[in-house]
Design an enzyme around this catalytic site. Sequence first.
Site, PDB file in Angstrom:
ATOM      1  CE  LYS A   1      -1.911   1.374   4.198  1.00  0.00           C
ATOM      2  NZ  LYS A   1      -1.385   2.632   4.794  1.00  0.00           N
ATOM      3  CG  ASN A   2       2.493   3.080   3.596  1.00  0.00           C
ATOM      4  OD1 ASN A   2       1.020   3.597   3.292  1.00  0.00           O
ATOM      5  ND2 ASN A   2       2.668   3.018   4.904  1.00  0.00           N
TER       6      ASN A   2
ATOM      7  CB  CYS B   1      -4.482  10.639  12.160  1.00  0.00           C
ATOM      8  SG  CYS B   1      -2.438   9.114  12.097  1.00  0.00           S
TER       9      CYS B   1
ATOM     10  CG  ASP C   1       3.933   1.692   9.087  1.00  0.00           C
ATOM     11  OD1 ASP C   1       3.405   1.958   9.913  1.00  0.00           O
ATOM     12  OD2 ASP C   1       4.193   2.158   8.212  1.00  0.00           O
TER      13      ASP C   1
ATOM     14  NE  ARG D   1      -7.066   4.671   5.949  1.00  0.00           N
ATOM     15  CZ  ARG D   1      -6.770   5.632   6.480  1.00  0.00           C
ATOM     16  NH1 ARG D   1      -7.183   5.648   7.392  1.00  0.00           N
ATOM     17  NH2 ARG D   1      -5.555   6.560   5.983  1.00  0.00           N
TER      18      ARG D   1
HETATM   19  C1  EPZ Z   1       4.311   6.959   6.126  1.00  0.00           C
HETATM   20  O1  EPZ Z   1       3.656   8.027   7.087  1.00  0.00           O
HETATM   21  C2  EPZ Z   1       3.962   5.721   6.139  1.00  0.00           C
HETATM   22  N1  EPZ Z   1       2.346   6.222   5.260  1.00  0.00           N
HETATM   23  C3  EPZ Z   1       3.730   5.248   7.517  1.00  0.00           C
HETATM   24  O2  EPZ Z   1       2.440   4.315   7.392  1.00  0.00           O
HETATM   25  C4  EPZ Z   1       4.832   5.130   8.318  1.00  0.00           C
HETATM   26  O3  EPZ Z   1       4.049   5.022   9.785  1.00  0.00           O
HETATM   27  C5  EPZ Z   1       5.323   6.254   8.108  1.00  0.00           C
HETATM   28  O4  EPZ Z   1       5.728   6.855   7.611  1.00  0.00           O
HETATM   29  C6  EPZ Z   1       6.958   5.619   9.083  1.00  0.00           C
HETATM   30  O5  EPZ Z   1       7.438   5.041   8.717  1.00  0.00           O
HETATM   31  C7  EPZ Z   1       2.775   5.648   4.220  1.00  0.00           C
HETATM   32  O6  EPZ Z   1       3.678   5.947   3.378  1.00  0.00           O
HETATM   33  C8  EPZ Z   1       1.183   6.274   4.018  1.00  0.00           C
HETATM   34  P1  EPZ Z   1       6.806  10.434   7.903  1.00  0.00           P
HETATM   35  P2  EPZ Z   1       4.694   9.758   6.829  1.00  0.00           P
HETATM   36  O7  EPZ Z   1       6.814  11.739   6.722  1.00  0.00           O
HETATM   37  O8  EPZ Z   1       5.279   9.580   5.833  1.00  0.00           O
HETATM   38  C9  EPZ Z   1       7.501  14.004  10.897  1.00  0.00           C
HETATM   39  C10 EPZ Z   1       0.602   2.891   7.696  1.00  0.00           C
HETATM   40  O9  EPZ Z   1       0.556   1.934   9.505  1.00  0.00           O
HETATM   41  N2  EPZ Z   1       6.983  14.969  10.609  1.00  0.00           N
HETATM   42  O10 EPZ Z   1       8.107   9.319   7.866  1.00  0.00           O
HETATM   43  O11 EPZ Z   1       3.643  10.454   6.517  1.00  0.00           O
HETATM   44  C11 EPZ Z   1       6.141  12.562  11.468  1.00  0.00           C
HETATM   45  O12 EPZ Z   1       5.445  13.318  12.768  1.00  0.00           O
HETATM   46  C12 EPZ Z   1       0.956   3.775   7.640  1.00  0.00           C
HETATM   47  O13 EPZ Z   1       0.981   2.356   6.798  1.00  0.00           O
HETATM   48  C13 EPZ Z   1       7.625  15.820  10.617  1.00  0.00           C
HETATM   49  O14 EPZ Z   1       8.148  16.393  12.130  1.00  0.00           O
HETATM   50  O15 EPZ Z   1       5.372   9.581   8.326  1.00  0.00           O
HETATM   51  C14 EPZ Z   1       7.196  11.174  12.217  1.00  0.00           C
HETATM   52  O16 EPZ Z   1       7.401  11.989  13.903  1.00  0.00           O
HETATM   53  C15 EPZ Z   1       0.250   5.163   9.615  1.00  0.00           C
HETATM   54  N3  EPZ Z   1       7.632  16.599   9.875  1.00  0.00           N
HETATM   55  C16 EPZ Z   1       7.960  11.767  11.548  1.00  0.00           C
HETATM   56  O17 EPZ Z   1       8.570  12.957  11.098  1.00  0.00           O
HETATM   57  C17 EPZ Z   1       6.357  16.534   8.359  1.00  0.00           C
HETATM   58  O18 EPZ Z   1       6.617  17.085   7.666  1.00  0.00           O
HETATM   59  C18 EPZ Z   1       8.239  10.273  10.228  1.00  0.00           C
HETATM   60  O19 EPZ Z   1       7.692  10.012   9.870  1.00  0.00           O
HETATM   61  C19 EPZ Z   1       6.845  15.010   8.404  1.00  0.00           C
HETATM   62  C20 EPZ Z   1       7.121  14.461   9.111  1.00  0.00           C
END
Ligand code: EPZ
Length: 420
Positions: A22-23, A116, A307, A399
Amino acid sequence: MDYLQIEGPTKLSGSVEIAGAKNAALPLIAMTLLASNEVTINNIPNVVDIKTLLKLLENLGATVDIKNNSVKVDTCCLTNTKATYDIVKTMRASILVLGPLLARFGHCEVSLPGGCAIGQRPIDLHLKALEQMGAEISIEAGYVLAKAPNGLKGAHIVFDKITVTGTANIVMAAALAKGKTIITNAALEPEVVQLCQVLKSSGISIDGIGTTELIIYGTDRRLVEIAPFSVIPDRIEAGTYLCAAAITNSEVTVKKVRADHLEALISKLEQMGFTLDITPDTITLKPAKQIKAIDVTTQEFPGFPTDMQAQFLTLCTQATGVSIIEERLFENRFMHVSELQRLGASIKLKGNSATIAGKIDLVGADVMATDLRASSALVLAALVAEGTTNVHRIYHLDRGYEGLEKKLQKLGAKIKRLKE
Ligand code: EPZ
C-alpha cells in the site's frame, strides 16, 4: 458497520500470499501526475486507501481503469488542481499529490490533512522544501495554496527529520523542476526506493537511490513516459502474517515477499527463538521451543518499522519474561495497549515506552480498532485469546490489509466478518 469475530486459541498452518505494498502504491499512483501517457501499475493491493487516492485523481479529471490488481491511470486531461477536504481528511497520504501537481501546473490547492490517531503528523517539512524550490505557499481556509508561476527550481533540501512521504513528495516535485535537486537525509524506505527506480527507468536522472542523499535532475516541466511496472510486496502485511504465525507458535510460509525488506523484523523473531527459512521470495516461520522476551526500538528503515510495533507488542504478551518496546516515530502510537489490556495483557506505559510482562493467557472480549496497525494487532491477540473476541471498527483494517479474514481463514483461523 462490519466487525470481526474470532474464536481462539488456534494454531495456524499453510501459506499466505502477500499483496503489493500500500505505502509503495500510494506515491506511485501520485506519480502518474508526472506522466505524458496512460500508466499501467500492476500488483496494486485491493484496499480502501488505494481506492481513495484513485478517487482523488478522478476528481482532478484523471481516467482510472481498475481490473483485479492492475490499474491504468491517465492524467493527460486533468480539469482541476484542487484536492478537496472530503477526500484528504480520510487519508493523510493524499498530501502526495502536492509535489507533482505543483511541479506540473505551477499551482494547486490541497486540503491540510490534520492530525490522526497515531499523532500530530505535520507536513511542515514538505512545505519548507517546496518553498526552497521556489514555491509560494499560504494556508487559507484549511487549504495549502501553492504557487510557482515560473515553475519549481532545483534546490538543496536538508530534511531536519527523515520523512517518508516528504521525501516522495519532493522527489516527484524535483523530477519536473528546473535543474538539480539534492535531498539530504532522504528516507531509505523500500517504498521510496521503488518510486525513484520507476522514475529513473522513465528517463529521470536520479543518483544515490537507496542512500540518504538523492540527486534528481529535473525536466523543467516536460512530462515523462512511464512504462508498466509492478508494485513491490507489502513488507508490513508480510510482517503481520509472520507475527500471526509467531503468536500462535505455528509453521506458516509467507509467499511473494522480499526478505531484504524485512531484516530488522526477521532478526527480532530469531532472537525470540523462532527459526526462519528464507528463499528469494518466501519466508517460513517455524515454532520456537519457548518464546523469549525482547527489547525493540522503532526506527526509520532499515531499523525496526513503527508500522510493526503494535503487532510485535502483542506478540510480546506471549513471550516468557519482560519485553520493552520503545516507539520513536509517533508520539501517540500506543492506542492498542488499552484494548490489549481488556484481553488481560499486562502492559505498563511510560512516555514512549511500553513494558510487557509475559506470558499471559489472554481471554476474549470486545475490543475496538483505533488505527490500521493497531487493528491488525488486536486480530493477532484474538488468535490466542481463550473464547470469542469481537474486533469492532475494522474499517481501519480495510484501509490497508487485502482480504485479511480470508487469508487468515485459509491458514486455519476461526474468523468471520459480521455486521454490527
Ligand atoms: C509513512 O507516513 C507511512 N505512510 C506510515 O504508514 C509510516 O508509519 C510512516 O511513514 C513511518 O514509517 C505512508 O507511506 C503512506 P513520516 P509519513 O513523514 O510519511 C515527522 C501505515 O500504517 N514529520 O516519515 O506520514 C512525523 O510527525 C502508515 O501504513 C514532521 O515532523 O511519516 C513523524 O514523527 C501509518 N514533519 C516522523 O516525521 C513533516 O513534515 C516520520 O513521519 C513530516 C513528518
